[in-house]
Design a protein around this motif. Sequence first.
Motif, PDB file in Angstrom:
ATOM      1  N   ASP A   1       0.810  -1.225   0.000  1.00  0.00           N
ATOM      2  CA  ASP A   1       0.000   0.000   0.000  1.00  0.00           C
ATOM      3  C   ASP A   1       0.842   1.274   0.000  1.00  0.00           C
ATOM      4  O   ASP A   1       0.302   2.367   0.189  1.00  0.00           O
ATOM      5  CB  ASP A   1      -0.939   0.002   1.221  1.00  0.00           C
ATOM      6  CG  ASP A   1      -1.927  -1.152   1.175  1.00  0.00           C
ATOM      7  OD1 ASP A   1      -2.445  -1.418   0.074  1.00  0.00           O
ATOM      8  OD2 ASP A   1      -2.165  -1.784   2.217  1.00  0.00           O
ATOM      9  N   CYS A   2       2.130   1.144  -0.207  1.00  0.00           N
ATOM     10  CA  CYS A   2       2.990   2.328  -0.263  1.00  0.00           C
ATOM     11  C   CYS A   2       2.498   3.241  -1.384  1.00  0.00           C
ATOM     12  O   CYS A   2       2.364   2.800  -2.534  1.00  0.00           O
ATOM     13  CB  CYS A   2       4.436   1.910  -0.531  1.00  0.00           C
ATOM     14  SG  CYS A   2       5.570   3.307  -0.775  1.00  0.00           S
ATOM     15  N   PRO A   3       2.214   4.516  -1.090  1.00  0.00           N
ATOM     16  CA  PRO A   3       1.679   5.419  -2.125  1.00  0.00           C
ATOM     17  C   PRO A   3       2.547   5.496  -3.376  1.00  0.00           C
ATOM     18  O   PRO A   3       2.029   5.582  -4.489  1.00  0.00           O
ATOM     19  CB  PRO A   3       1.619   6.771  -1.408  1.00  0.00           C
ATOM     20  CG  PRO A   3       1.494   6.427   0.044  1.00  0.00           C
ATOM     21  CD  PRO A   3       2.291   5.169   0.226  1.00  0.00           C
ATOM     22  N   ALA A   4       3.870   5.462  -3.203  1.00  0.00           N
ATOM     23  CA  ALA A   4       4.754   5.541  -4.365  1.00  0.00           C
ATOM     24  C   ALA A   4       4.585   4.323  -5.267  1.00  0.00           C
ATOM     25  O   ALA A   4       4.553   4.430  -6.493  1.00  0.00           O
ATOM     26  CB  ALA A   4       6.210   5.668  -3.921  1.00  0.00           C
ATOM     27  N   ARG A   5       4.453   3.138  -4.645  1.00  0.00           N
ATOM     28  CA  ARG A   5       4.259   1.921  -5.421  1.00  0.00           C
ATOM     29  C   ARG A   5       2.920   1.955  -6.158  1.00  0.00           C
ATOM     30  O   ARG A   5       2.814   1.530  -7.309  1.00  0.00           O
ATOM     31  CB  ARG A   5       4.314   0.688  -4.518  1.00  0.00           C
ATOM     32  CG  ARG A   5       5.688   0.403  -3.944  1.00  0.00           C
ATOM     33  CD  ARG A   5       5.719  -0.941  -3.254  1.00  0.00           C
ATOM     34  NE  ARG A   5       5.469  -2.035  -4.206  1.00  0.00           N
ATOM     35  CZ  ARG A   5       5.482  -3.325  -3.871  1.00  0.00           C
ATOM     36  NH1 ARG A   5       5.709  -3.676  -2.620  1.00  0.00           N
ATOM     37  NH2 ARG A   5       5.252  -4.248  -4.774  1.00  0.00           N
ATOM     38  N   VAL A   6       1.913   2.457  -5.472  1.00  0.00           N
ATOM     39  CA  VAL A   6       0.581   2.538  -6.074  1.00  0.00           C
ATOM     40  C   VAL A   6       0.614   3.434  -7.305  1.00  0.00           C
ATOM     41  O   VAL A   6       0.119   3.073  -8.383  1.00  0.00           O
ATOM     42  CB  VAL A   6      -0.451   3.073  -5.050  1.00  0.00           C
ATOM     43  CG1 VAL A   6      -1.765   3.421  -5.740  1.00  0.00           C
ATOM     44  CG2 VAL A   6      -0.680   2.050  -3.940  1.00  0.00           C
ATOM     45  N   VAL A   7       1.208   4.630  -7.176  1.00  0.00           N
ATOM     46  CA  VAL A   7       1.273   5.575  -8.294  1.00  0.00           C
ATOM     47  C   VAL A   7       2.095   4.997  -9.437  1.00  0.00           C
ATOM     48  O   VAL A   7       1.677   5.034 -10.600  1.00  0.00           O
ATOM     49  CB  VAL A   7       1.850   6.930  -7.834  1.00  0.00           C
ATOM     50  CG1 VAL A   7       2.163   7.823  -9.031  1.00  0.00           C
ATOM     51  CG2 VAL A   7       0.869   7.635  -6.901  1.00  0.00           C
ATOM     52  N   GLU A   8       3.262   4.440  -9.133  1.00  0.00           N
ATOM     53  CA  GLU A   8       4.125   3.887 -10.177  1.00  0.00           C
ATOM     54  C   GLU A   8       3.460   2.712 -10.891  1.00  0.00           C
ATOM     55  O   GLU A   8       3.628   2.535 -12.094  1.00  0.00           O
ATOM     56  CB  GLU A   8       5.470   3.446  -9.585  1.00  0.00           C
ATOM     57  CG  GLU A   8       6.385   4.589  -9.194  1.00  0.00           C
ATOM     58  CD  GLU A   8       6.833   5.410 -10.397  1.00  0.00           C
ATOM     59  OE1 GLU A   8       6.952   4.844 -11.502  1.00  0.00           O
ATOM     60  OE2 GLU A   8       7.050   6.623 -10.232  1.00  0.00           O
ATOM     61  N   SER A   9       2.702   1.898 -10.142  1.00  0.00           N
ATOM     62  CA  SER A   9       2.029   0.756 -10.776  1.00  0.00           C
ATOM     63  C   SER A   9       0.974   1.231 -11.766  1.00  0.00           C
ATOM     64  O   SER A   9       0.791   0.631 -12.831  1.00  0.00           O
ATOM     65  CB  SER A   9       1.401  -0.151  -9.716  1.00  0.00           C
ATOM     66  OG  SER A   9       0.315   0.490  -9.059  1.00  0.00           O
ATOM     67  N   MET A  10       0.277   2.327 -11.436  1.00  0.00           N
ATOM     68  CA  MET A  10      -0.736   2.856 -12.350  1.00  0.00           C
ATOM     69  C   MET A  10      -0.091   3.510 -13.568  1.00  0.00           C
ATOM     70  O   MET A  10      -0.592   3.395 -14.687  1.00  0.00           O
ATOM     71  CB  MET A  10      -1.651   3.835 -11.607  1.00  0.00           C
ATOM     72  CG  MET A  10      -2.532   3.165 -10.568  1.00  0.00           C
ATOM     73  SD  MET A  10      -3.745   4.282  -9.813  1.00  0.00           S
ATOM     74  CE  MET A  10      -2.684   5.349  -8.838  1.00  0.00           C
ATOM     75  N   ILE A  11       1.023   4.220 -13.347  1.00  0.00           N
ATOM     76  CA  ILE A  11       1.752   4.825 -14.469  1.00  0.00           C
ATOM     77  C   ILE A  11       2.226   3.732 -15.426  1.00  0.00           C
ATOM     78  O   ILE A  11       2.088   3.842 -16.644  1.00  0.00           O
ATOM     79  CB  ILE A  11       2.948   5.656 -13.954  1.00  0.00           C
ATOM     80  CG1 ILE A  11       2.438   6.910 -13.224  1.00  0.00           C
ATOM     81  CG2 ILE A  11       3.878   6.041 -15.103  1.00  0.00           C
ATOM     82  CD1 ILE A  11       3.517   7.661 -12.477  1.00  0.00           C
ATOM     83  N   HIS A  12       2.765   2.655 -14.863  1.00  0.00           N
ATOM     84  CA  HIS A  12       3.232   1.529 -15.684  1.00  0.00           C
ATOM     85  C   HIS A  12       2.068   0.893 -16.438  1.00  0.00           C
ATOM     86  O   HIS A  12       2.171   0.599 -17.642  1.00  0.00           O
ATOM     87  CB  HIS A  12       3.908   0.484 -14.797  1.00  0.00           C
ATOM     88  CG  HIS A  12       4.234  -0.797 -15.509  1.00  0.00           C
ATOM     89  ND1 HIS A  12       5.263  -0.899 -16.409  1.00  0.00           N
ATOM     90  CD2 HIS A  12       3.627  -2.015 -15.486  1.00  0.00           C
ATOM     91  CE1 HIS A  12       5.302  -2.132 -16.906  1.00  0.00           C
ATOM     92  NE2 HIS A  12       4.311  -2.822 -16.365  1.00  0.00           N
ATOM     93  N   PHE A  13       0.945   0.679 -15.764  1.00  0.00           N
ATOM     94  CA  PHE A  13      -0.221   0.038 -16.383  1.00  0.00           C
ATOM     95  C   PHE A  13      -0.703   0.823 -17.605  1.00  0.00           C
ATOM     96  O   PHE A  13      -1.069   0.247 -18.627  1.00  0.00           O
ATOM     97  CB  PHE A  13      -1.347  -0.070 -15.350  1.00  0.00           C
ATOM     98  CG  PHE A  13      -2.557  -0.832 -15.834  1.00  0.00           C
ATOM     99  CD1 PHE A  13      -2.612  -2.213 -15.725  1.00  0.00           C
ATOM    100  CD2 PHE A  13      -3.641  -0.170 -16.385  1.00  0.00           C
ATOM    101  CE1 PHE A  13      -3.722  -2.924 -16.171  1.00  0.00           C
ATOM    102  CE2 PHE A  13      -4.755  -0.861 -16.835  1.00  0.00           C
ATOM    103  CZ  PHE A  13      -4.797  -2.252 -16.730  1.00  0.00           C
ATOM    104  N   ALA A  14      -0.680   2.158 -17.500  1.00  0.00           N
ATOM    105  CA  ALA A  14      -1.179   3.013 -18.585  1.00  0.00           C
ATOM    106  C   ALA A  14      -0.130   3.295 -19.650  1.00  0.00           C
ATOM    107  O   ALA A  14      -0.447   3.889 -20.689  1.00  0.00           O
ATOM    108  CB  ALA A  14      -1.689   4.332 -18.009  1.00  0.00           C
TER     109      ALA A  14
END
Length: 659
Positions: free
Chosen positions: A421-434
């Motif tokens: 649930d680390c915010p940085a991981r969450v943001v990076e995972s969404m950036i990667h997904f898109a």
Amino acid sequence: MSQQRILELRRILDRLSYEYYVLDKPSVSDQEYDRYYQELESLEQQFPEYADPNSITQRVGGVVLDAFTKVEHSRAMLSLDDVFNLEELQDFDRKVREVEPNARYVAELKIDGLAMSLIYRNGTFVQAVTRGNGIVGEDVTHNVRTIQSIPMHIPYTEEVEVRGEVYMPNASFEMLNKQREEKGEELFANPRNAAAGSIRQLDSKIAASRKLDAFWYYFVNSSEFGIQSQEEALEKMEEMHLRVNPLRRICANMDEVWAFIQEIGEQRPHLPYAIDGMVIKVDSFAAQAHLGNTIRAPKWAIAYKFPAEEVVTKLLDIVLTVGRTGKITPNAVLEPVRVAGTTVSAATLHNEDMIKEKDVRINDDVVIRKAGDIIPEVVRAINERRDGTQAVYQFPNVCPVCGSELVRLPDEAAHYCINQDCPARVVESMIHFASRDAMNIDTLGEKKVEFFHDKGLLNTIEDIYRLVEHKEEILAFEGFKEKSYQNMIDAIEVSKQNPLEDLIFGLGIRQVGKKAAKILAKRFLTMDALMQASHDELTMIKDIGDITAQSIVAFFHEPKNIELINHLKAYGLRMDTEKEEIKESIFTGKTVVLTGTLTQLTRNEAKAILEGLGANVSGSVSKKTDYVIYGEAAGSKLTKANDLGVATMDEETFMKEVS
């Protein structure tokens, strides 16, 4: 009378543009130039029957094409062999003098841009064609016409064909990347990529906004003008008001060439455009003809490539970033400095071991360079300049974003934040997904993901498909309009039909890159089958090793990941792929390497074709390689293939083989 005035104004403005953009010696003020321009613009609007696509008023662009037309070159555009040191230059000189003992050379700058051919008929610009594969290029006339330094008319009625390099000046490159950063768009890696991307725009207004320029260095049909040498050809092109680089030198021998290379090497950081080397040509055309060509390159010319440029700056700080897998990357914060044509203010330090190995400290003077003239890296610290103010960096044991304890796995150099649930991981995972290589939602860039996360709209990957439920809220944000909102929602909707391999890659499974995702999609055909795959099943697949198999199994045993996939199913994302029928060909079962710049296909398209024919596409050349397929500016991989006796194939032959 009106027609005469229009023609007169066009001649005046052509001359003034030449003085301004080529000679850099304007003879009138900006206000006077503007008066002429406005008068011409007004008359052209009043008398549309006198329209001319080569009028200076048309350089702003406005032509929109559906696609580029293929054009066969009148004469092949050969590439050049590369050398990297004085010994190799001397070897080239020895081979030349075995045939032409009295040869002299013209040494010119090797502009890092896009090779181009221009054609003039009856004194008027009619066509611009990219190099392509050297035999066939693309018609990009509508974009090249927007380049201010290129004359639309020349003082010769005979047909003229010249070749040169279209490039993006450093100032234009930095301005473009700043604009893209502000919009949350992917940055261009270097000016050459930016120039190539600009020239291949279907809308010429975009190309016009990029402020491209060009130098011309080869007069194709110079013999028809009685020209007998390269230096004469350059002078004749200057007479035609074509922009020719003044930084060139006639050299009697290789010692003089080498001295000039050293001079340019010192000037390189201060040039307003990127160069990656020097081109050395035998001056006499008769000698060139005597020396001849190989299949792909002339024997009378060579390209000397500069070593990666190194500069000194100060390391101000070391900061950590958190990737989508939780990987912690230390980055050097640098005092901004120009290197290889761009301003650099940061460079990766990779991991704790590298920092210790290079003994890099905060406040050190450090040497940096761009690996491959693209990625900034810290080469070394200058220990002798230390004055006691330097501080040894202590790698932290907690995540800089969420504060969770960092873990360093056995046999790995990297540290990881394992908090899902680390915010940085969450943001990076969404950036990667898109991202482009994953779900390719091009209207949802890095900045936009971060913005929506800050506003509480994006906290998980599946939230991307819930953005449609927040229309009123999004339109209330500053800078969001109905059209931009709808474009984003449309792109998100289209992504639901992406192939299974894109979704697998987009999920961000550790150790699963683009190639592995494609292999998994082809092997299991459905997401459900992949989720049920055992470790043994996975390791039986070629190119899926033990560590990757462990990572895949662990990912699909995580309840949060199963929940994510179920949500994506509910939103209608494609969870399967069609079984590919492998067509038999000379590539079936063979290992193939792609190198150089392909012009008729993207690298990914060529790779897909080869894999569809049953080939294994590799990134490196070895004795086990069966074929190397090469495009424009092929480098060390092609050289290695020739050294190892590996079969090679140019792009044109490849296209014939697979068509």
